[in-house]
Design a protein around this motif. Sequence first.
Motif, PDB file in Angstrom:
ATOM      1  N   LEU A 143       0.826  -1.209   0.000  1.00 22.14           N
ATOM      2  CA  LEU A 143       0.000   0.000   0.000  1.00 22.14           C
ATOM      3  C   LEU A 143       0.860   1.258   0.000  1.00 22.14           C
ATOM      4  O   LEU A 143       0.546   2.238  -0.678  1.00 22.14           O
ATOM      5  N   LEU A 144       1.950   1.236   0.752  1.00 24.52           N
ATOM      6  CA  LEU A 144       2.842   2.393   0.769  1.00 24.52           C
ATOM      7  C   LEU A 144       3.473   2.607  -0.602  1.00 24.52           C
ATOM      8  O   LEU A 144       3.626   3.749  -1.046  1.00 24.52           O
ATOM      9  N   ALA A 145       3.820   1.514  -1.280  1.00 25.00           N
ATOM     10  CA  ALA A 145       4.412   1.636  -2.611  1.00 25.00           C
ATOM     11  C   ALA A 145       3.408   2.255  -3.574  1.00 25.00           C
ATOM     12  O   ALA A 145       3.765   3.133  -4.368  1.00 25.00           O
ATOM     13  N   VAL A 146       2.142   1.821  -3.512  1.00 21.46           N
ATOM     14  CA  VAL A 146       1.113   2.393  -4.374  1.00 21.46           C
ATOM     15  C   VAL A 146       0.920   3.864  -4.043  1.00 21.46           C
ATOM     16  O   VAL A 146       0.837   4.713  -4.948  1.00 21.46           O
ATOM     17  N   ASN A 147       0.859   4.194  -2.783  1.00 26.40           N
ATOM     18  CA  ASN A 147       0.695   5.593  -2.383  1.00 26.40           C
ATOM     19  C   ASN A 147       1.884   6.439  -2.817  1.00 26.40           C
ATOM     20  O   ASN A 147       1.718   7.599  -3.213  1.00 26.40           O
ATOM     21  N   MET A 148       3.090   5.877  -2.744  1.00 26.03           N
ATOM     22  CA  MET A 148       4.268   6.627  -3.159  1.00 26.03           C
ATOM     23  C   MET A 148       4.238   6.880  -4.666  1.00 26.03           C
ATOM     24  O   MET A 148       4.578   7.970  -5.122  1.00 26.03           O
ATOM     25  N   VAL A 149       3.822   5.886  -5.443  1.00 31.15           N
ATOM     26  CA  VAL A 149       3.726   6.074  -6.890  1.00 31.15           C
ATOM     27  C   VAL A 149       2.691   7.143  -7.204  1.00 31.15           C
ATOM     28  O   VAL A 149       2.925   8.036  -8.030  1.00 31.15           O
ATOM     29  N   GLU A 150       1.541   7.062  -6.532  1.00 26.56           N
ATOM     30  CA  GLU A 150       0.492   8.053  -6.776  1.00 26.56           C
ATOM     31  C   GLU A 150       0.958   9.455  -6.372  1.00 26.56           C
ATOM     32  O   GLU A 150       0.751  10.427  -7.103  1.00 26.56           O
ATOM     33  N   ARG A 151       1.609   9.580  -5.232  1.00 27.28           N
ATOM     34  CA  ARG A 151       2.095  10.879  -4.785  1.00 27.28           C
ATOM     35  C   ARG A 151       3.151  11.424  -5.746  1.00 27.28           C
ATOM     36  O   ARG A 151       3.148  12.606  -6.104  1.00 27.28           O
ATOM     37  N   ASP A 152       4.043  10.541  -6.194  1.00 35.46           N
ATOM     38  CA  ASP A 152       5.076  10.953  -7.138  1.00 35.46           C
ATOM     39  C   ASP A 152       4.445  11.423  -8.451  1.00 35.46           C
ATOM     40  O   ASP A 152       4.861  12.426  -9.025  1.00 35.46           O
ATOM     41  N   ALA A 153       3.415  10.712  -8.909  1.00 38.69           N
ATOM     42  CA  ALA A 153       2.748  11.091 -10.156  1.00 38.69           C
ATOM     43  C   ALA A 153       2.056  12.441 -10.023  1.00 38.69           C
ATOM     44  O   ALA A 153       2.108  13.261 -10.945  1.00 38.69           O
ATOM     45  N   THR A 154       1.418  12.683  -8.908  1.00 38.29           N
ATOM     46  CA  THR A 154       0.690  13.949  -8.757  1.00 38.29           C
ATOM     47  C   THR A 154       1.617  15.115  -8.429  1.00 38.29           C
ATOM     48  O   THR A 154       1.485  16.185  -9.001  1.00 38.29           O
ATOM     49  N   GLU A 155       2.573  14.908  -7.554  1.00 37.93           N
ATOM     50  CA  GLU A 155       3.415  16.018  -7.114  1.00 37.93           C
ATOM     51  C   GLU A 155       4.562  16.313  -8.086  1.00 37.93           C
ATOM     52  O   GLU A 155       4.794  17.461  -8.453  1.00 37.93           O
TER      53      GLU A 155
END
Length: 95
Positions: free
Chosen positions: A59-71
């Motif tokens: 879940l942290l990996a998915v959240n990190m990918v999503e955060r990286d994509a948005t930010e």
Amino acid sequence: MKSYVGFFVMVITIPLFLGIGAWQSNACGTLRTDIRRLERAQENLVEENRTIAAEIADLLAVNMVERDATERLGMNRIRPERVSLIVVVGGAGGR
């Protein structure tokens, strides 16, 4: 009279010690059973903990990918009403 007292003490103390020994042996057996049960429960909890830790890492990996994509990349989630379906007729290569 003294020999009767000594004999009486032996008659009382020997069965008493045997009874205490039997009780102690039974108590040790019960404790061993409890220890085995608790060890199995601990093993199950450790395995469950590993599973949960792996799920958290995913879940942290998915959240990190999503955060990286948005930010970092400036990407945003697309709303479902903005999705269009394109149907290609005629097969591959457009022949």
